[in-house]
Design a protein around this motif. Structure first.
Motif, mmCIF file in Angstrom:
data_model
loop_
_atom_site.group_PDB
_atom_site.id
_atom_site.type_symbol
_atom_site.label_atom_id
_atom_site.label_comp_id
_atom_site.label_asym_id
_atom_site.label_seq_id
_atom_site.Cartn_x
_atom_site.Cartn_y
_atom_site.Cartn_z
ATOM 1 N N ASN A 52 -14.493 15.209 -10.449
ATOM 2 C CA ASN A 52 -13.577 15.025 -11.579
ATOM 3 C C ASN A 52 -13.962 16.348 -12.523
ATOM 4 O O ASN A 52 -14.629 15.716 -13.314
ATOM 5 C CB ASN A 52 -13.379 13.809 -11.903
ATOM 6 C CG ASN A 52 -12.279 13.741 -12.760
ATOM 7 O OD1 ASN A 52 -11.734 14.614 -13.655
ATOM 8 N ND2 ASN A 52 -11.458 12.527 -12.504
ATOM 9 N N SER A 53 -13.582 17.196 -12.338
ATOM 10 C CA SER A 53 -13.850 18.412 -13.615
ATOM 11 C C SER A 53 -13.434 18.054 -14.885
ATOM 12 O O SER A 53 -14.250 18.282 -15.871
ATOM 13 C CB SER A 53 -13.478 19.650 -13.342
ATOM 14 O OG SER A 53 -13.899 20.297 -11.921
ATOM 15 N N GLU A 54 -12.254 17.482 -15.283
ATOM 16 C CA GLU A 54 -11.743 17.030 -16.328
ATOM 17 C C GLU A 54 -12.643 15.910 -17.132
ATOM 18 O O GLU A 54 -12.946 16.138 -18.158
ATOM 19 C CB GLU A 54 -10.381 16.537 -16.323
ATOM 20 C CG GLU A 54 -9.807 16.338 -17.447
ATOM 21 C CD GLU A 54 -8.223 15.753 -17.284
ATOM 22 O OE1 GLU A 54 -7.518 15.276 -18.318
ATOM 23 O OE2 GLU A 54 -7.619 16.072 -16.331
ATOM 24 N N ASP A 55 -13.200 15.045 -16.242
ATOM 25 C CA ASP A 55 -13.723 13.989 -16.928
ATOM 26 C C ASP A 55 -15.413 14.159 -16.666
ATOM 27 O O ASP A 55 -16.297 13.585 -17.190
ATOM 28 C CB ASP A 55 -13.549 12.557 -16.343
ATOM 29 C CG ASP A 55 -12.182 12.173 -16.504
ATOM 30 O OD1 ASP A 55 -11.776 12.613 -17.578
ATOM 31 O OD2 ASP A 55 -11.874 11.301 -15.782
ATOM 32 N N ARG A 56 -15.568 15.294 -15.949
ATOM 33 C CA ARG A 56 -16.870 15.763 -15.835
ATOM 34 C C ARG A 56 -17.956 14.471 -15.278
ATOM 35 O O ARG A 56 -18.817 14.154 -15.706
ATOM 36 C CB ARG A 56 -17.847 16.151 -17.111
ATOM 37 C CG ARG A 56 -17.286 17.708 -17.649
ATOM 38 C CD ARG A 56 -18.124 17.974 -18.790
ATOM 39 N NE ARG A 56 -19.446 18.149 -18.253
ATOM 40 C CZ ARG A 56 -20.064 19.038 -17.721
ATOM 41 N NH1 ARG A 56 -19.142 20.095 -17.309
ATOM 42 N NH2 ARG A 56 -21.404 19.304 -17.518
ATOM 43 N N THR A 79 -21.736 10.065 -14.221
ATOM 44 C CA THR A 79 -21.780 11.418 -14.727
ATOM 45 C C THR A 79 -23.296 11.869 -14.320
ATOM 46 O O THR A 79 -24.253 10.976 -13.862
ATOM 47 C CB THR A 79 -21.826 11.449 -16.452
ATOM 48 O OG1 THR A 79 -22.961 10.376 -16.696
ATOM 49 C CG2 THR A 79 -20.467 10.611 -16.722
ATOM 50 N N ASP A 92 -24.502 17.652 -18.336
ATOM 51 C CA ASP A 92 -23.837 17.668 -19.609
ATOM 52 C C ASP A 92 -24.801 18.261 -20.776
ATOM 53 O O ASP A 92 -24.125 19.152 -21.746
ATOM 54 C CB ASP A 92 -23.484 16.385 -20.023
ATOM 55 C CG ASP A 92 -22.375 15.675 -18.961
ATOM 56 O OD1 ASP A 92 -21.595 16.549 -18.412
ATOM 57 O OD2 ASP A 92 -22.372 14.384 -18.851
#
Length: 204
Positions: A122-126, A142, A147
């Motif tokens: 999920n790229s938006e929520d990394r 994650t 990050d």
């Protein structure tokens, strides 16, 4: 590499102590914001075995250790039972255990065949999302290393395997992460470490 450089500089500026014990190099970091990080490396392979964090509690006291890599050896059945929540042997157990070339997660007590599982980015929520087609398991997690380096997550870096009721998820480390880890090892190699039994471990 700007964010990777920033992380490396943060490690360099931290107060550090090191101890060699039981075939492991144990390094304790205290950062300028008061956060603590503890890492353990295998002395032979230099693989990261444990990384855990502790931040100041809401009332200013010491918080508990949160594991990013590895698991606590102190979570015995007796302790869990004493706390009033005996862990079922059948509950899925999620933990991270890296290799030199990949971030790796193991989820124990998942008996379903390999085709049952999917892991998507999920790229938006990394984050990464683990699902089963039978809707028996779902988890979001994650990759803090990615990050910290502010690197994009890539779907094609993920691979799956399944054996002995354990789902093994691997994410191939990008070159930027491998280079950062090489520089971190250089920094740690220059850190004087006490041996088990020494009275004091001088901070850097």
């Amino acid at each position: 590499m700007a964010s990777s450089d920033a992380w490396l500089e943060r490690l360099k500026s931290a107060k550090k102590t090191a101890l060699i014990q039981d075939g492991r190099r144990k390094v304790h970091f205290v950062f300028t914001d008061g956060a603590e990080m503890s890492e353990e490396y295998d002395m032979k392979s230099k693989e990261l075995l444990v990384r855990k964090w502790r931040r100041k509690g809401m009332l200013g006291g010491e918080g508990r250790w949160d594991y990013e890599v590895g698991e606590s050896l102190m979570r015995t059945a007796a302790q869990l039972e004493a706390q009033g929540f005996m862990e079922s042997n059948n509950n899925p157990i999620f933990l991270r255990k890296d290799t030199r070339q990949a971030f790796q997660w193991r989820i124990r007590n998942l008996p379903y065949p390999i085709e049952t599982y999917s892991v998507t980015i999920n790229s938006e929520d990394r984050c990464c999302i683990v699902r089963t087609t039978n809707k028996k398991y779902y988890k979001k997690y994650t990759i803090p290393d990615m990050d910290r380096a502010q690197l994009p997550l890539e779907q094609n870096a993920i691979s799956l395997a399944h054996a002995n009721n354990t789902l093994i998820i691997q994410y191939k480390k990008p070159k930027a992460i491998l280079e950062m880890e090489r520089l971190v090892q250089q920094e740690l190699d220059n850190l004087k470490a006490a041996k088990d039994g020494d009275v004091e471990c001088s901070p850097s």
